[in-house]
Design a protein around this motif. Structure first.
Motif, PDB file in Angstrom:
ATOM      1  N   GLY A   1       4.705  -1.896  44.879  1.00  0.00           N
ATOM      2  CA  GLY A   1       5.249  -1.993  45.194  1.00  0.00           C
ATOM      3  C   GLY A   1       6.474  -3.033  44.931  1.00  0.00           C
ATOM      4  O   GLY A   1       7.523  -3.231  44.309  1.00  0.00           O
ATOM      5  N   CYS A   2       5.657  -4.580  44.141  1.00  0.00           N
ATOM      6  CA  CYS A   2       5.939  -5.235  43.078  1.00  0.00           C
ATOM      7  C   CYS A   2       6.070  -5.296  42.074  1.00  0.00           C
ATOM      8  O   CYS A   2       6.081  -3.828  41.736  1.00  0.00           O
ATOM      9  CB  CYS A   2       5.461  -6.566  43.832  1.00  0.00           C
ATOM     10  SG  CYS A   2       4.098  -7.989  44.928  1.00  0.00           S
ATOM     11  N   ILE A   3       7.877  -5.871  41.694  1.00  0.00           N
ATOM     12  CA  ILE A   3       8.480  -5.508  40.381  1.00  0.00           C
ATOM     13  C   ILE A   3       8.049  -6.357  39.475  1.00  0.00           C
ATOM     14  O   ILE A   3       8.069  -7.128  39.302  1.00  0.00           O
ATOM     15  CB  ILE A   3       9.604  -5.211  40.612  1.00  0.00           C
ATOM     16  CG1 ILE A   3       9.883  -4.189  41.289  1.00  0.00           C
ATOM     17  CG2 ILE A   3      10.275  -4.930  39.698  1.00  0.00           C
ATOM     18  CD1 ILE A   3       9.638  -2.493  41.056  1.00  0.00           C
ATOM     19  N   MET A   4       7.414  -5.550  38.515  1.00  0.00           N
ATOM     20  CA  MET A   4       6.617  -6.620  36.623  1.00  0.00           C
ATOM     21  C   MET A   4       7.622  -6.919  36.098  1.00  0.00           C
ATOM     22  O   MET A   4       7.090  -5.102  35.351  1.00  0.00           O
ATOM     23  CB  MET A   4       5.474  -7.155  37.091  1.00  0.00           C
ATOM     24  CG  MET A   4       4.303  -7.877  37.477  1.00  0.00           C
ATOM     25  SD  MET A   4       4.065  -7.558  39.334  1.00  0.00           S
ATOM     26  CE  MET A   4       2.912  -6.515  39.097  1.00  0.00           C
ATOM     27  N   TYR A   5       8.530  -7.238  35.572  1.00  0.00           N
ATOM     28  CA  TYR A   5       8.760  -6.602  34.138  1.00  0.00           C
ATOM     29  C   TYR A   5       8.554  -7.885  32.827  1.00  0.00           C
ATOM     30  O   TYR A   5       8.376  -9.093  33.248  1.00  0.00           O
ATOM     31  CB  TYR A   5      10.073  -6.667  33.825  1.00  0.00           C
ATOM     32  CG  TYR A   5      10.789  -5.591  35.037  1.00  0.00           C
ATOM     33  CD1 TYR A   5      10.048  -4.097  34.189  1.00  0.00           C
ATOM     34  CD2 TYR A   5      11.560  -5.237  35.434  1.00  0.00           C
ATOM     35  CE1 TYR A   5      10.543  -3.210  35.662  1.00  0.00           C
ATOM     36  CE2 TYR A   5      11.721  -4.860  36.167  1.00  0.00           C
ATOM     37  CZ  TYR A   5      11.412  -2.744  36.391  1.00  0.00           C
ATOM     38  OH  TYR A   5      11.992  -1.712  36.586  1.00  0.00           O
ATOM     39  N   SER A   6       8.433  -7.882  31.658  1.00  0.00           N
ATOM     40  CA  SER A   6       8.062  -8.372  30.514  1.00  0.00           C
ATOM     41  C   SER A   6       8.871  -8.516  29.050  1.00  0.00           C
ATOM     42  O   SER A   6       8.989  -6.852  28.610  1.00  0.00           O
ATOM     43  CB  SER A   6       6.201  -8.121  30.138  1.00  0.00           C
ATOM     44  OG  SER A   6       5.439  -7.208  29.656  1.00  0.00           O
ATOM     45  N   LYS A   7       8.891  -9.612  28.436  1.00  0.00           N
ATOM     46  CA  LYS A   7       9.521  -9.149  27.321  1.00  0.00           C
ATOM     47  C   LYS A   7       8.724  -9.955  26.162  1.00  0.00           C
ATOM     48  O   LYS A   7       8.495 -11.550  26.675  1.00  0.00           O
ATOM     49  CB  LYS A   7      11.240  -9.775  27.270  1.00  0.00           C
ATOM     50  CG  LYS A   7      12.264  -9.524  26.311  1.00  0.00           C
ATOM     51  CD  LYS A   7      13.282 -10.110  26.507  1.00  0.00           C
ATOM     52  CE  LYS A   7      14.482 -10.221  24.968  1.00  0.00           C
ATOM     53  NZ  LYS A   7      15.195 -10.435  25.659  1.00  0.00           N
ATOM     54  N   THR A   8       8.489  -9.271  25.126  1.00  0.00           N
ATOM     55  CA  THR A   8       7.608 -10.165  24.430  1.00  0.00           C
ATOM     56  C   THR A   8       8.273 -10.382  23.299  1.00  0.00           C
ATOM     57  O   THR A   8       8.735  -9.019  23.247  1.00  0.00           O
ATOM     58  CB  THR A   8       5.998  -9.726  24.793  1.00  0.00           C
ATOM     59  OG1 THR A   8       6.615  -8.492  24.286  1.00  0.00           O
ATOM     60  CG2 THR A   8       5.308  -9.302  25.850  1.00  0.00           C
TER      61      THR A   8
END
Length: 731
Positions: A300-307
């Motif tokens: 349920g943890c949210i992780m987003y990345s912008k590479t």
């Protein structure tokens, strides 16, 4: 026949070459003593047994400092990695080296601890008892060390205690030769070589003690280098990451009697942090694996990345956003208010940590979401706010409080951002606005009037303060009126910000993470996990305790209502309409005030409104509504919003965090290697310069004037004192 210097050295090396067959363990039978040998396996047994001995030291506790002595007759001497001597024999080898473990909980890695300095400057250190060498503290021939670095560390400690210095005469993979710094006037010399087919080192030749004396008192010691100091302060840095460089200098001076330079202390702290928390550059590549492990253990943890593509193939430069599942769940029970702010990172790489904070029913901060970006700009704030809207909360009517950073204003006003009316509203931090106002007009009186106007709950009082500002400075009033009043004036807010006028929640958490801002990025993210979990653990227990004891509201609201009940006791109440619950409430003279006239307020219980406007703005009843409720024996609890109840408070902190698996069990990451941007690396060495834009908020309201340390006058300082020469002659 005369030999050259190189030939003599080669002969010395041959003489000193060690074969494990030459190491004997005496037996009670002298005849057997000459023929029985100890093989390589037995030497390794000794070292491995010694390595299993450990003591975990708790802060301020010296009870785990056992003085173990082995009294065995006819024994030989073997040294531990720190130079500790142990007596062994064939008969009791297994019995003597049974691993002894003192099972005490280790110091938590990510927890600030009180009196952390005690774990460094206490009377016990791993190398202090037993002493190095023989009982007199001298080194001796035959001592074995598990590695070359352990031998070097032991000799450094010996030299520092003896207040003598040495130089390296020869050093390679198999030989280490040291001599006194004052050679040839001093004959002190040490030679050590590797044990055959092992990485262990044995002292083969030793001439000591030192026969030289120091001509003067030295302030520093050449063997007290940053690597040595880093090992000594490692426990201190682990317990208190925000320990200052000055504190490290003081600890070293107290323990060793030498004053190291600021630069050396800073390098030592950085090396200690690298050993504790990993390398800064490698930490970027480890972060994706940690996020996978986090998601695996805490679904349920949210992780987003912008590479963006890096300089090399299969490399990416990134921005990261994360929010923990318990925070996402718990925020539904908090007031619909978010405070956002950014704080600079001070490690090897630059960057900005963006934080979104909520506020629970007890008026405590609630960490919600984090992101690491290259800096504060429109692009980074737009991405951060979009991540919150997509992955964290879609609540309608959210109130976003921030400073007036152009990037935030542009991001909020973007079409379909989810932060415009009616989905959300944007409010400004009063403290930052007052700072901007004071910077422009440089008038503390105007600043105070502006703050009073912003805090007023009644429109009439707000207008009165604005008129006063206009009479003093018309331009100042015009400057304030250019800003929409609902964004900074409480009386025009409509109850959206619940009386929260500043972004102090975010800034307080910035202070909590102050030490973390110097950590490698993976350790920084780990720290947010452990810190947020500690909030949930403590407050969950607190909420359950209050609910079990029958407390209906949080301590913050309990205190507020009790104070207002006392105030309501002095009000005069007159009923006008018992159906609509319409009352006329008159206040009396304030205690200690002779010129304030009694005021009257209109209360309507049917709508829960009062002309003072405080119930609407704050979410719990004012003293006038409490007086009216008491007059008609009406339960006032219906006018307290549900966010302030103990049940809502417990629901906020009830979600659980789960332990993350050991690093060896983290899932494998098969994506591109994550690297920091070259532009984010600090190009200059030494103490990092603060990137904070200082303004009048950083200055104290009342500052004591500085005075000269010699003549105590306030016009100048010690350096420019006209009486300096006179004082120097007297001294």
């Amino acid at each position: 026949m005369l030999m050259t210097k190189n030939e003599r050295d080669e002969e010395d090396d041959r003489d000193d070459a060690i074969d494990t067959d030459e190491i004997h363990l005496p037996n009670d039978d002298e005849n057997c003593c000459q023929t029985e040998n100890i093989d390589l396996v037995m030497v390794q047994q000794v070292v491995e047994c010694e390595n299993t001995r450990f003591v975990n030291l708790e802060v301020g506790d010296r009870s785990n400092n056992p003085e173990v002595e082995f009294e065995v007759e006819n024994t030989s001497l073997v040294a531990s990695p720190h130079g500790t001597q142990f007596n062994i024999s064939n008969d009791n080898l297994q019995e003597t080296f049974v691993p002894i473990s003192y099972h005490m909980p280790p110091t938590p890695q990510f927890l600030n601890m009180d009196a952390a300095i005690n774990c460094v400057v206490s009377d016990w250190t791993p190398w202090k008892k037993p002493t190095l060498g023989n009982v007199d503290g001298e080194l001796s021939i035959g001592q074995i060390f598990s590695s070359k670095s352990d031998l070097q560390h032991a000799v450094k400690m010996f030299s520092i205690k003896a207040h003598q210095e040495f130089t390296v005469y020869r050093s390679n993979a198999s030989v280490l030769v040291l001599q006194c710094k004052k050679a040839p006037h001093c004959q002190w010399r040490l030679r050590a070589m590797t044990v055959k087919d092992t990485g262990m080192f044995r002292i083969t030749k030793y001439k000591g003690p030192h026969t030289c004396v120091n001509p003067c008192i030295n302030q520093d010691h050449s063997q007290l280098d940053s690597s040595f100091v880093s090992k000594y302060i490692e426990t201190l840095v682990k317990a208190e990451m925000t320990v200052t460089i000055g504190a490290i200098q003081a600890v070293v001076a107290e323990q060793f009697g030498y004053q190291i330079s600021y630069q050396k202390a800073m390098k030592a702290k950085r090396k200690a942090m690298t050993r504790l928390f990993g390398d800064w550059y490698k930490s970027y590549a480890e972060l994706p694996r940690f996020f996978l492990a986090l998601e695996q253990s805490n679904p349920g943890c949210i992780m987003y990345s912008k590479t963006v593509p890096g300089n090399n193939p299969n490399e990416e430069i990134f921005q990261r956003f994360w929010a923990f599942a318990p925070s996402i769940t718990g925020f539904a029970h908090c007031r619909p208010v978010l405070s956002i702010d950014g704080t600079h990172l001070y490690g090897k790489y630059k960057g900005t940590l963006l934080i979104a904070m909520g506020c629970d029913g007890n008026n405590q901060l609630f960490p919600l979401a984090f992101a690491i970006t290259e800096g504060e700009n429109t692009d980074s704030w737009s991405w951060f706010l979009a991540c919150i809207r997509v992955g964290v909360t879609q609540r309608k009517g959210l109130c976003l409080i921030s400073d007036r950073h152009p990037g935030i204003i542009a991001a909020v006003n973007e079409t379909y951002s989810g932060w415009t009316q009616p989905d959300a509203c944007h409010r400004f931090c009063m403290r930052h606005l007052a700072s901007n106002f004071n910077t422009k007009f440089k008038d503390k009186t105007l600043k105070d009037l502006m703050c009073r106007a912003a805090m007023e709950s009644k429109v009439k009082k707000f207008i009165s303060h604005m008129d006063t500002i206009g009479r003093i400075n018309a331009e100042a009033r015009n400057w304030l009126e250019q800003i929409p009043l609902e964004k900074w004036a409480l009386s025009y807010d409509g109850g959206r910000r619940y009386g929260i006028m500043t972004t102090n929640m975010s800034e307080v958490f910035n202070g909590v993470l102050k030490g973390a801002r110097t950590l490698p990025i993976t350790a920084l993210v780990q720290l947010t996990f452990y810190r947020v979990n500690s909030y949930f653990t403590v407050r969950r227990e607190h909420g359950a305790s209050r609910l079990a004891s029958g407390e209906e509201f949080t301590p913050h609201i309990d205190a507020k209502i009790k104070a207002k009940v006392v105030k309501a006791g002095a009000h005069e109440v007159l009923l006008y309409d018992h159906v609509a619950g319409r009352f006329h409430v008159k206040t009396r003279h304030s205690v200690g005030s002779s010129n304030r006239k009694p005021r009257t307020y209109h209360v309507t219980l049917q709508t829960g409104s009062c002309t003072c406007n405080k119930t609407l703005l704050l979410g719990f009843p004012c003293s006038h509504i409490l007086a009216a409720c008491h007059c008609r024996a009406i339960d006032f609890r219906q006018f307290v919003q549900g966010y302030y109840t103990t049940r809502a408070y417990l629901s906020t902190w009830a979600p659980l965090f789960y332990p993350i698996f050991d690093e060896l069990e983290w899932p494998q990451y098969n994506g591109p290697i994550i690297v920091p941007s070259d532009s984010m690396k600090r190009l200059t060495s030494g103490r990092p310069k603060s990137s904070r834009l200082h303004n009048e908020m950083d200055a104290r309201e009342t500052r004591t004037p500085q005075t000269c340390g010699l003549c105590k006058q306030s016009v100048h300082n010690r350096r420019s004192c006209p009486n300096r020469e006179t004082n120097d002659r007297r001294s």
